[in-house]
Enzyme design. Structure first.
Site, PDB file in Angstrom:
ATOM      1  N   HIS A 111      -0.881  -5.404  -7.312  1.00 13.14           N
ATOM      2  CA  HIS A 111      -0.455  -4.638  -6.271  1.00 13.14           C
ATOM      3  C   HIS A 111      -0.747  -5.050  -4.755  1.00 13.14           C
ATOM      4  CE1 HIS A 111      -2.002  -1.696  -3.076  1.00 13.14           C
ATOM      5  NE2 HIS A 111      -0.749  -1.227  -3.160  1.00 13.14           N
ATOM      6  N   ASN A 113      -0.166  -4.434  -0.467  1.00 12.08           N
ATOM      7  CA  ASN A 113       0.559  -3.579   0.595  1.00 12.08           C
ATOM      8  C   ASN A 113       0.082  -4.079   1.959  1.00 12.08           C
ATOM      9  OD1 ASN A 113      -0.276  -0.719   2.355  1.00 12.08           O
ATOM     10  ND2 ASN A 113       1.779  -0.535   1.240  1.00 12.08           N
ATOM     11  N   VAL A 114       0.846  -3.971   2.930  1.00  8.28           N
ATOM     12  CA  VAL A 114       0.471  -4.078   4.205  1.00  8.28           C
ATOM     13  C   VAL A 114       1.456  -3.082   5.216  1.00  8.28           C
ATOM     14  CG1 VAL A 114      -0.169  -6.680   4.383  1.00  8.28           C
ATOM     15  CG2 VAL A 114       2.119  -6.304   4.398  1.00  8.28           C
ATOM     16  N   GLY A 264       9.325  11.233   2.144  1.00  2.84           N
ATOM     17  CA  GLY A 264      10.028   9.937   1.829  1.00  2.84           C
ATOM     18  C   GLY A 264      10.822   9.954   0.546  1.00  2.84           C
TER      19      GLY A 264
END
Length: 309
Positions: A111, A113-114, A264
């Site tokens: 995994h 994420n940024v 979302g």
């Protein structure tokens, strides 16, 4: 503060990662571009994204690399939990998030994420922060793989201060932890949030470095393990361990909660879930087995970089 700089970096990062993963897998990702409703009465204010998905690939059984840029009239509770003074502000959120579930149980799930947030209120200066990280979740661990992954995470942070890696590693160990199970999700990596000091330029550079180090951290491991032979026993254990992944993402993961709370796109939010999962009642691995070694050796936070490791 320049939001366009962040947007351009993240869209480019998504493209670079997808291109390399397509080379690695030999299959193509499907691009699913989406737009969000402008229904401001429900706290939504538009935006959209591009979700790249691969399923039933040669290496990746299911994976997604998603870019999103959404706006809202009220910051969701999970995003303002650490900064309650920002509750009620409008916001913009931009990020790239990926999860890869390989077919071979000897290739770890990964995994990364940024992300970038701006909290907005009329008449007040915008408040920004960055977050992100990456972590590795093996079913069958290899110490050299864990050391490589953590060394690469450290290399991403070292230019910004020697104190950051131990702090962000510990943060990752504490964050990716299933409290109801009393066990880590995997062997960790790095995790950070609410990064706004010493300023936009430095924080943005750090986030870029984390994103840029993902492929060097993961691709060599996938290439090394992808042809390891496996059978039904390994696939059964992989499906069982994937259940832990599902539990964490649906119960604790702040990114999942933020996506759902902010209205979302559900398909993009839940792309992180694996395609095949099993739960077994009160199951225990056989003492001395390869499956037991995951719990005895790898699901224990440690310094993987130290020579003694």
């Amino acid at each position: 503060m320049n939001i366009d700089l962040v947007k351009n970096f993240l869209t480019g990062l998504q493209n670079r990662i997808v291109t390399e993963l397509e080379r690695l897998d030999g299959s193509s990702f499907r691009s699913d571009t989406w737009r969000r409703s402008e229904d401001r009465s429900g706290g939504l204010a538009g935006g959209g994204g591009d979700t790249r998905i691969i399923e039933e690939g040669a290496l990746i059984e299911r994976g997604g690399v998603a870019y999103s840029h959404v706006r809202g009239t009220e910051l969701p509770p999970t995003a303002s939990a650490a900064r309650p003074e920002l509750a009620g502000r409008g916001f913009e959120a931009i990020g790239v998030s990926l999860v890869l579930h390989p077919r071979n149980p000897y290739v770890p799930t990964v995994h990364m994420n940024v992300r970038f947030f701006v909290a907005l209120r009329e008449g007040e200066a915008p408040v920004f922060w960055f977050g992100g990280g990456m972590d590795l979740t093996p079913c069958y661990g290899f110490e050299e793989d864990c050391a490589h992954f953590h060394r690469t995470c450290k290399a991403a942070l070292d230019p910004f201060g020697e104190d950051l890696h131990p702090r962000f590693k510990r943060w990752c160990d504490e964050y990716f932890y299933l409290k109801h199970r009393g066990e880590p999700r995997g062997i960790g990596g790095i995790f950070f949030d609410d990064l706004h000091e010493p300023g936009f330029d430095e924080c943005f550079a750090l986030m870029k470095s984390v994103g840029d180090h993902f492929l060097p951290a993961y691709v060599p491991i996938a290439e090394k393990r992808r042809h390891t032979s496996f059978g039904s026993r390994e696939r059964e254990f992989q499906a069982y361990r994937r259940g832990r992944y599902v539990e964490f993402n649906l119960v604790y993961d702040r990114g999942t909660l933020f996506g759902l709370q902010s209205g979302g796109r559900t398909e993009s939010i839940l792309m992180s879930l694996p395609p095949v999962v099993k739960w077994r009642y009160d199951w225990r691995p056989e003492t001395g087995s390869a499956e037991a070694r995951l719990y005895d050796v790898f699901l224990k936070p440690r310094d993987w970089i130290a020579p003694s490791a």
